[in-house]
Scaffold this active site. Structure first.
Site, PDB file in Angstrom:
ATOM      1  N   THR A 198       5.113  49.442-136.044  1.00  0.00           N
ATOM      2  CA  THR A 198       6.557  49.675-136.041  1.00  0.00           C
ATOM      3  C   THR A 198       7.040  49.585-134.600  1.00  0.00           C
ATOM      4  O   THR A 198       6.303  49.963-133.686  1.00  0.00           O
ATOM      5  CB  THR A 198       6.847  51.091-136.591  1.00  0.00           C
ATOM      6  OG1 THR A 198       6.582  51.084-137.981  1.00  0.00           O
ATOM      7  CG2 THR A 198       8.275  51.540-136.346  1.00  0.00           C
ATOM      8  N   ARG A 223       9.543  52.028-151.821  1.00  0.00           N
ATOM      9  CA  ARG A 223       9.351  53.156-150.881  1.00  0.00           C
ATOM     10  C   ARG A 223      10.133  52.917-149.588  1.00  0.00           C
ATOM     11  O   ARG A 223      10.136  51.820-149.034  1.00  0.00           O
ATOM     12  CB  ARG A 223       7.856  53.282-150.576  1.00  0.00           C
ATOM     13  CG  ARG A 223       7.505  54.357-149.556  1.00  0.00           C
ATOM     14  CD  ARG A 223       7.298  53.765-148.172  1.00  0.00           C
ATOM     15  NE  ARG A 223       6.771  54.764-147.241  1.00  0.00           N
ATOM     16  CZ  ARG A 223       6.746  54.597-145.923  1.00  0.00           C
ATOM     17  NH1 ARG A 223       7.199  53.481-145.385  1.00  0.00           N
ATOM     18  NH2 ARG A 223       6.261  55.523-145.148  1.00  0.00           N
ATOM     19  N   ASP A 237      10.527  56.622-142.735  1.00  0.00           N
ATOM     20  CA  ASP A 237      11.396  57.387-141.837  1.00  0.00           C
ATOM     21  C   ASP A 237      12.264  56.498-140.948  1.00  0.00           C
ATOM     22  O   ASP A 237      13.307  56.943-140.452  1.00  0.00           O
ATOM     23  CB  ASP A 237      10.548  58.300-140.936  1.00  0.00           C
ATOM     24  CG  ASP A 237       9.562  57.496-140.101  1.00  0.00           C
ATOM     25  OD1 ASP A 237       8.943  56.551-140.647  1.00  0.00           O
ATOM     26  OD2 ASP A 237       9.400  57.794-138.906  1.00  0.00           O
ATOM     27  N   THR A 247       7.313  56.711-134.697  1.00  0.00           N
ATOM     28  CA  THR A 247       6.407  55.826-135.425  1.00  0.00           C
ATOM     29  C   THR A 247       5.257  56.652-135.983  1.00  0.00           C
ATOM     30  O   THR A 247       4.754  57.544-135.305  1.00  0.00           O
ATOM     31  CB  THR A 247       5.854  54.693-134.543  1.00  0.00           C
ATOM     32  OG1 THR A 247       4.884  53.968-135.304  1.00  0.00           O
ATOM     33  CG2 THR A 247       5.214  55.195-133.258  1.00  0.00           C
ATOM     34  N   GLY A 248       4.878  56.359-137.196  1.00  0.00           N
ATOM     35  CA  GLY A 248       3.782  57.126-137.787  1.00  0.00           C
ATOM     36  C   GLY A 248       3.948  57.192-139.287  1.00  0.00           C
ATOM     37  O   GLY A 248       4.658  56.373-139.880  1.00  0.00           O
TER      38      GLY A 248
END
Ligand code: ASP
Length: 361
Positions: free
Chosen positions: A226, A254, A257, A277-278
């Site tokens: 990302t 889906r 965030d 990011t994550g």
């Protein structure tokens, strides 16, 4: 009655002045930071970017691939820095920097977006302007070459904050955006990642006959790349943006965030600008980007303290992982992550460049 009112107003005015004086005295750090970053007459600025966090290990990376990442990070951040140096806005710097990473197959955004379970690419992006607290976002778009630009258009040219899928693309057409064929987003690397994950999922399912949602749908290597950027311009305005293909093997439309203001992106001139990011599900539940700003605003914590609290405590305690890049109103920067690595770079007003991938650098 009039006399009482005049007395009341005068008292308020007096207290107001005293408080203003106290505020000036109570913020020595601000003065210190400004002096550190240059004289008070030379406005400071800065920019920080990420290209995703995850299990990024030196032993899994060839020298040439590592070099390619470092070069692209440098190209992107230098472009944003140049805009800021010439007096451009934080928002311009954020979007142009992200465009460069979106156009590269190296990152999970734009061209290099990961594949969904159905072998499509669904892209998410968002931006926020710290001066006005305006924001724009798109989710689940499949034909937009640079989703970050569409997020800006949602912010500037629609009365909404977040548009999704076909509707977002209809808006893009009305705005004269160039649409690409979804095949533009095909890269062999990403497709092979999807196949590996699906094979693993199948083996696991055959093995213990569990229902599919009981299997971790996102393997460790499913969420690299990302991209995001946070910037402070010479006028003291902050902006942040994030763009992603989400997570490999995602299904049921889906949304992560990245397009959620407050989770993936947040900017407020009173505090800081943040891009996350994550593992998106955890970043939404922890409202990571807004939480960092809120901790600063309500407790007086520094950016570094607030980012550490959220990324090293709150997110892992929930079970999530990832990182952020952020810059505060004085140009202080945080690149906090709790994974093995995070592609990242920072440039300050003096032009000092700092690029990192692994934890120990
Ligand atoms: N946060 C993104 C998502 O959950 C993925 C990433 O940052 O790598 O969609």
């Amino acid at each position: 009655m009039n006399k009482i009112l005049t007395l009341f107003a005068a008292t308020i005015l007096l207290f107001g002045c005293q408080n203003a004086e106290n505020e000036t005295r109570d913020t020595p750090n601000e003065t210190l930071d400004k002096t550190e970053n240059g004289s008070p007459d030379t406005p400071t600025f800065g920019i920080v970017i990420h290209g995703g966090a995850g299990t990024i290990l030196k032993e899994n990376m060839s020298d040439s691939v590592e070099m390619a990442y470092r070069q692209k990070l440098e190209e992107a951040i230098r472009a944003g820095h140049e805009i800021l140096e010439k007096g451009g806005t934080a928002m311009e710097a954020v979007t142009k920097t992200i465009n460069i990473m979106e156009d590269s197959p190296l990152f999970n955004a734009g061209k290099g977006a990961v594949f969904t379970h159905d072998e499509t690419n669904e892209l998410d992006a968002s931006v926020m302007d710290g001066a006005t607290l305006n924001a724009g976002a798109v989710a689940g778009v499949t034909k937009i070459k640079n989703p970050i630009d569409l997020a800006v258009a949602v912010m500037d040219d629609s009365p909404h904050v977040l548009l999704y899928g076909e509707g977002a693309q209809a808006f893009a057409m009305e705005q004269g955006f160039e649409m690409v064929d979804p095949s533009y987003f095909y890269t062999d690397n990403r497709f092979q990642s999807l196949k590996r994950i699906k094979d693993r999922e199948r083996t696991q399912l055959d093995h213990d006959a569990k229902i599919s949602h009981a299997v971790d749908p996102y393997s460790k290597d499913s969420k690299f790349g990302t991209v995001g950027c946070a910037a402070l311009d010479k006028n003291g305005n902050l902006a942040a943006g994030t763009s992603t293909g989400g997570m490999t093997n995602k299904r049921w439309n889906r949304i992560g965030d990245a397009p959620i203001i407050g989770a993936g992106t947040y900017a407020n001139n009173a505090t800081c600008a943040v891009s996350s990011t994550g593992w998106g599900e955890y970043f939404i539940r922890a409202m990571v980007a807004h939480d960092i700003s809120a901790i600063m605003q309500y407790t007086g914590a520094s950016l570094e303290e607030a980012a550490r609290e959220v990324i090293q405590k709150k997110v892992p305690e929930l079970g999530g992982d990832g990182g952020i890049v952020a810059i505060d109103k004085n140009g202080n920067v945080s690149m906090e992550f709790n994974t093995a690595g995070m592609y990242r770079a920072h440039m300050n007003a003096a032009g000092d460049l700092n690029i990192g991938i692994y934890k120990e650098e």
